[in-house]
Design an enzyme around this catalytic site. Structure first.
Site, PDB file in Angstrom:
ATOM      1  N   SER A  15     -11.076  35.893  10.849  1.00 38.70           N
ATOM      2  CA  SER A  15     -11.201  34.658  11.635  1.00 38.70           C
ATOM      3  C   SER A  15     -11.509  33.508  10.687  1.00 38.70           C
ATOM      4  O   SER A  15     -12.092  33.710   9.625  1.00 38.70           O
ATOM      5  CB  SER A  15     -12.335  34.800  12.644  1.00 38.70           C
ATOM      6  OG  SER A  15     -13.565  34.993  11.962  1.00 38.70           O
ATOM      7  N   ASP A  16     -11.127  32.307  11.094  1.00 41.99           N
ATOM      8  CA  ASP A  16     -11.605  31.139  10.349  1.00 41.99           C
ATOM      9  C   ASP A  16     -13.099  30.981  10.667  1.00 41.99           C
ATOM     10  O   ASP A  16     -13.600  31.499  11.663  1.00 41.99           O
ATOM     11  CB  ASP A  16     -10.808  29.890  10.727  1.00 41.99           C
ATOM     12  CG  ASP A  16     -10.910  28.811   9.641  1.00 41.99           C
ATOM     13  OD1 ASP A  16     -11.794  28.910   8.764  1.00 41.99           O
ATOM     14  OD2 ASP A  16     -10.107  27.863   9.667  1.00 41.99           O
ATOM     15  N   TRP A  17     -13.798  30.271   9.797  1.00 38.63           N
ATOM     16  CA  TRP A  17     -15.261  30.227   9.854  1.00 38.63           C
ATOM     17  C   TRP A  17     -15.779  29.727  11.202  1.00 38.63           C
ATOM     18  O   TRP A  17     -15.433  28.630  11.633  1.00 38.63           O
ATOM     19  CB  TRP A  17     -15.782  29.384   8.678  1.00 38.63           C
ATOM     20  CG  TRP A  17     -16.063  30.224   7.466  1.00 38.63           C
ATOM     21  CD1 TRP A  17     -17.252  30.277   6.778  1.00 38.63           C
ATOM     22  CD2 TRP A  17     -15.180  31.152   6.795  1.00 38.63           C
ATOM     23  NE1 TRP A  17     -17.152  31.201   5.754  1.00 38.63           N
ATOM     24  CE2 TRP A  17     -15.908  31.744   5.736  1.00 38.63           C
ATOM     25  CE3 TRP A  17     -13.876  31.577   7.002  1.00 38.63           C
ATOM     26  CZ2 TRP A  17     -15.361  32.714   4.888  1.00 38.63           C
ATOM     27  CZ3 TRP A  17     -13.328  32.536   6.157  1.00 38.63           C
ATOM     28  CH2 TRP A  17     -14.069  33.095   5.115  1.00 38.63           C
ATOM     29  N   SER A  41     -15.089  30.753  14.199  1.00 44.46           N
ATOM     30  CA  SER A  41     -14.139  30.685  15.323  1.00 44.46           C
ATOM     31  C   SER A  41     -14.138  31.986  16.103  1.00 44.46           C
ATOM     32  O   SER A  41     -13.282  32.209  16.939  1.00 44.46           O
ATOM     33  CB  SER A  41     -12.728  30.378  14.821  1.00 44.46           C
ATOM     34  OG  SER A  41     -12.176  31.500  14.152  1.00 44.46           O
TER      35      SER A  41
END
Ligand code: NAG
Ligand code: NAG
Ligand code: NAG
Ligand code: NAG
Ligand code: NAG
Ligand code: NAG
Ligand code: NAG
Ligand code: NAG
Ligand code: NAG
Length: 895
Positions: free
Chosen positions: A287-289, A291
């Protein structure tokens, strides 16, 4: 540095207190426009079914087989933001008992972020502007070496999403340009270079992150929904991701936004269906930070790693994975089979890059430049220890950095051959962008300001400059007494210049990540739009009133509207130097003073007005109650595809770039690689999946999850253990099997054979078969300057096909070596099956429409594809035809 540690406390203080239960529940989805639908795709395909990954998977299987439940859930999640000693921006948990270390995940795509003694390379957009495959690769090699040297296991780049759909988008500069082929080839070469050093590259952000505002989910509003139809997704936005997977990329990162209403970090169609099954991605999906917004659902949807481990409101010590994932497996909601695959994918990527042998431990800190610092910066009471070893990883990488910066410089206009300048010219330099920020090149955290020469945008996609070679210093090396007006306002009083005097005016335009607002631009260029910052356009106009010879140098994240001055007779020359990184000075003076000819070409179009594009791409989406809907109603038609469709002439076309010399393109030939054997309409039947690791799948013993006796946790550090009572309770639910999780619609646990369009890394292997080769001789026809030419190939689909296709689409490019006057080089461009296919949403496969046309018009082996060759998208004077295997020169360009 002090501010970094205190920033942790600051953000905590500013975070409204949100109970974790609320942070977890995302509620029902908002409605998306009619016709868009996030289909379920389950289960998550196992990794390991491809030959090229079999060794790595065999080793991973041997290791993961020995892991306890808590070890598996530890290595698939971060240990918390600002946690872990010697911290990177992301730090996974380890399985120390088995020798599997914590992995260090570090920004950025242009160099090792938050570290000393590194190289701050030119940005992605600058690299794209070189149109030089060798340099794209060489920069990747150098970046990979620096990440390795600092002990960073995972490089969080390259970025190909955003693709550059919206000229105002904030992070376009991190990628390589507004075209899927330019992005895709650059990303693949970057990945190859990085991963050959044993560092795992990360292709990001999957997918549709084309603007910054409203991208993130928060407890009050979902992130915007990028509504993309299937064909556009395949032919434009997913194209470079396919190329990255084909290059063997070891990690992929999801986007912040939703697609078709479903958040990218838990969108089963995107992760399970497209990335893992159709594209055959074998590595880990992270995941992006911050998210990560669901625990069980994101695991089922195919997410493998949660970064940095926290819920989307960090710093309370809560995670949706780690201990919760342990619980979810014990209580039977996440099948152990899924967790085994998650862990195996992580370990397989580590083995694939050879990180089990001599990979250095991280030897730098993202939080401080001091030798000693807090070992757990986010903890209340943290021990102190050595966190920085000051390893110098620069080697001679400044050379590659400078070469990229130099070969990207794009000469847009050179009326009367004003350039190159002579060092005996009388020159006055204007604009604050000519000199490094007087407070220091790294004075603003994450480069979130536009002061002095603009070398990169802002946000997480940056690195710290070890030094900054600024333009004015480099110019002074050539002309010691050059006049410099270090202001963005034209001076009220200035000696009357003589007719031969030259003004060089520096202007800039900045953008970055939405986490920072700079001069009222919220990441995207929402305030300054496509105008130069700080009144730069006015400065050019004023200089053009006074001087008869004006050279404009632009440091910019993307296109600008130049109309207020581009046709002024005294504005004779314009150079786009893009975002040069640390090597901004000499790279520029080498071009200005003619040591080399400029050879950069635009990686996007420059229009005469923002409104030359349809509303859906010209404008950013503003605030809406509920979920902001960003519908890709323009379909395939972005950048030059859009302009050509609507017969709008840009000011400077995609691919445009002048030189001090001129080139001829002659003796162009086309060769079908398989003689007259025609392509089939669709790829042949796909190869079947090979066997994947098979583990026991019964719910593990609860004791595998217990905290070790007497363990004293650090507050807010994220652990994968549970207290004995919790583990036993979850285990009881799991083995009883009576309490069922509310699985999403379409949920299944039966592995699928995979779609017809899949079968290899990046999709069906035959998509990558070269079908035609085109050769052309490029000659430097000037008599004074050596120079390098860009050779660009664009495909035009056959007439009479039933698919609407853009007039021309870039398919391949090459750059010549430096050719002396009169010298020639033969250059080869290639067309693959994929290059002559369209995605048929109904068939769910790639179709060669030309083959279908040929089948109808019996006797012909192929429909007539036209492969246009030239030096820009609007300078295509040669063409080769696939049906006759003949070529022609001296043609009128198709656009
Ligand atoms: C979004 O919806 C469109 C229209 O139904 C569909 O073609 C496309 O595949 C969907 N994309 C995703 C990622 O769900
Ligand atoms: C998880 O990783 C952390 C950090 O490396 C480590 O301290 C801890 O022991 C690990 N837990 C397990 C179950 O191995
Ligand atoms: C830092 O990396 C170097 C190699 O670049 C390695 O030799 C050294 O052991 C590492 N330092 C630490 C503290 O791990
Ligand atoms: C299992 O645990 C997870 C994580 O706490 C929870 O979301 C899920 O609802 C639980 N399942 C059951 C059947 O209790
Ligand atoms: C770079 O490394 C050297 C040792 O090679 C060290 O003395 C210096 O302090 C480091 N630079 C910075 C900015 O920390
Ligand atoms: C180029 O310069 C000549 C004079 O040298 C002028 O007549 C002409 O308008 C200029 N063209 C452009 C496009 O600026
Ligand atoms: C044109 O190229 C072909 C090779 O593709 C070569 O055999 C031929 O000699 C070339 N002709 C000229 C005039 O250079
Ligand atoms: C499960 O754990 C218990 C208690 O720790 C232990 O006695 C038992 O042998 C374990 N069973 C298995 C199959 O590992
Ligand atoms: C060319 O022929 C080879 C051998 O039959 C085949 O593997 C390849 O797929 C063919 N290439 C194309 C583009 O059809």
């Amino acid at each position: 540095m002090v501010y970094r540690a205190s920033a942790v406390w600051l953000s905590l203080a500013l975070t409204p207190f949100v109970p974790p239960a609320l942070a977890r529940s995302i509620g029902p989805r908002d409605a998306v426009p009619e016709g868009y639908y996030a289909a379920p795709y389950y289960p998550a395909p196992h990794g390991g079914w491809l030959e090229s990954w079999q060794d790595a998977y065999a080793k991973a299987y041997a290791l993961v087989s020995q892991m306890t439940l808590a070890e598996k859930t530890n290595i698939t999640s971060g240990v918390g933001i600002y946690m872990a000693s010697r911290p990177c921006v992301g730090n996974s948990g380890s399985a120390d008992r088995l020798g599997f270390p914590q992995l260090c995940l570090q920004d950025s795509a242009l160099g090792v972020a938050s570290a000393d003694n590194i190289t701050a390379f030119p940005a992605g957009i600058t690299t794209g502007a070189t149109w030089d495959k060798a340099l794209m690769y060489a920069r990747g090699v150098a970046i990979g070496k620096e990440f390795r040297g600092k002990g960073a296991n995972i490089h969080l780049g390259p970025a190909v999403g955003p693709l550059g759909r919206k000229p105002l988008g904030g992070r376009n500069w991190e990628g390589f340009g507004s075209d899927p082929v330019l992005q895709g080839k650059a990303a693949a070469l970057h990945i190859k270079g990085v991963q050959e050093q044993g560092v795992i590259a990360t292709i990001k952000h999957f997918i549709g992150n084309e603007q910054e505002m409203f991208r993130m989910y928060n407890p009050f509003q979902p992130g915007y929904s990028a509504n993309i139809d299937d064909r556009t997704l395949h032919e434009v936005y997913m194209w470079p991701f396919a190329e990255a997977v084909h290059a063997g990329v070891g990690a992929a990162m999801t986007a912040y936004n939703a697609v078709n209403g479903s958040a990218s970090s838990q969108n089963s169609y995107l992760i399970n269906g497209l990335l893992k099954d159709e594209l055959g991605f074998q590595g880990m999906v992270m995941s992006d930070w911050l998210s990560h917004i669901s625990g069980v659902d994101s695991a089922l949807a195919g997410l493998d790693v949660n970064m940095p481990g926290d819920t989307n409101i960090p710093l309370f010590g809560f995670s949706l994975w780690q201990y919760e994932l342990t619980r979810s497996v014990l209580n039977g909601s996440v099948p152990l089979d899924r967790l085994n695959d998650m862990a195996t994918r992580v370990v397989a990527a580590w083995y694939k890059m050879g990180q089990d042998k001599n990979f250095p431990r991280p030897n730098f800190s993202s939080n401080t430049r001091d030798r000693n610092g807090l070992l757990y910066p986010a903890a209340v009471f943290s021990p102190i220890g050595q966190v920085n070893w000051f390893v110098n990883v620069q080697e001679d990488h400044y050379k590659v950095a400078r070469q990229v910066a130099q070969d990207a410089i794009t000469l847009l206009k050179n009326n009367g051959s004003l350039l190159p300048l002579s060092t005996s010219s009388k020159i006055t330099v204007f604009g604050t962008d000519a000199q490094v920020n007087s407070a220091g090149p790294n004075a603003c955290l994450n480069r979130a300001c536009n002061k002095g020469t603009l070398g990169m945008g802002w946000g997480s996609g940056v690195a710290d400059y070890p030094y900054f070679d600024d333009p004015i210093s480099a110019i002074r090396k050539r002309i010691p007494d050059v006049k410099f007006q270090n202001s963005d306002n034209f001076p009220l009083f200035l000696d009357e210049p003589s007719p031969d005097d030259i003004a060089i005016v520096f202007i800039s335009s900045d953008a970055g990540e939405n986490s920072f607002t700079v001069e009222n631009n919220h990441g995207d260029r929402d305030s300054d739009k496509l105008a130069a910052w700080h009144g730069g356009d006015k400065l050019v106009q004023k200089a053009a009133e006074k001087f008869q010879n004006v050279v404009v140098v632009a440091h910019t994240v993307g296109p600008l509207i130049l109309e207020s001055w581009i046709d002024l007779p005294s504005v004779k020359a314009v150079l786009f130097a893009h975002l040069p990184g640390q090597e901004a000075g000499e790279s520029l003076t080498n071009v200005l003073f003619g040591d080399v000819s400029p050879s950069g070409h635009l990686p996007y179009s420059i229009t005469k007005a923002a409104t030359d594009y349809p509303e859906s791409i010209a404008n950013l989406k503003g605030f809406a109650l509920g979920q902001v809907q960003d519908t890709y109603s323009e379909g395939l038609y972005i950048d030059y595809r859009s302009l050509n469709k609507h017969s709008i002439k840009p000011r400077f076309a995609f691919g445009h770039g002048l030189s001090y010399t001129t080139f001829s393109f002659t003796n162009v030939t086309i060769k079908p690689v398989n003689g007259t054997v025609p392509l089939s309409v669709t790829p042949p039947p796909r190869p079947p999946k090979l066997a994947t690791p098979s583990y026991p799948t019964t719910i593990p013993n609860a004791s595998e999850a217990y905290y070790p006796p007497g363990f004293r946790p650090i507050w807010r550090y994220l652990y994968s253990w549970l207290h004995q009572s919790e583990a036993d309770a979850a285990h009881a639910i799991g083995v009883a099997g009576t309490k069922k999780y509310a699985y999403p619609e379409g949920y299944s646990t039966t592995q699928k054979p995979g779609p017809a369009a899949g079968g290899g890394e990046g999709g069906h292997p035959s998509l990558w078969d070269v079908a035609w080769e085109v050769d052309v001789t490029v000659t430097n026809t000037g008599d004074r300057f050596p120079g390098r030419a860009s050779v660009q190939g664009y495909v035009q689909f056959p007439e009479g096909i039933t698919y609407d296709t853009p007039v021309v689409q870039l398919r391949d490019f090459e750059k010549t070596r430096e050719l002396a006057p009169g010298e020639s080089q033969r250059v080869t461009l290639r067309l693959t099956r994929r290059d002559v296919s369209v995605w048929d949403a109904e068939l769910q496969n790639w179709v060669v429409p030309g083959a279908a046309v040929a089948a109808r018009a019996k006797g012909k082996t192929q429909g007539r594809y036209t492969f246009w060759i030239g030096e820009a998208s609007d300078k295509l004077f040669l063409a080769c035809y696939t049906d006759t295997a003949r070529c022609q020169s001296g043609l009128e360009p198709p656009v």
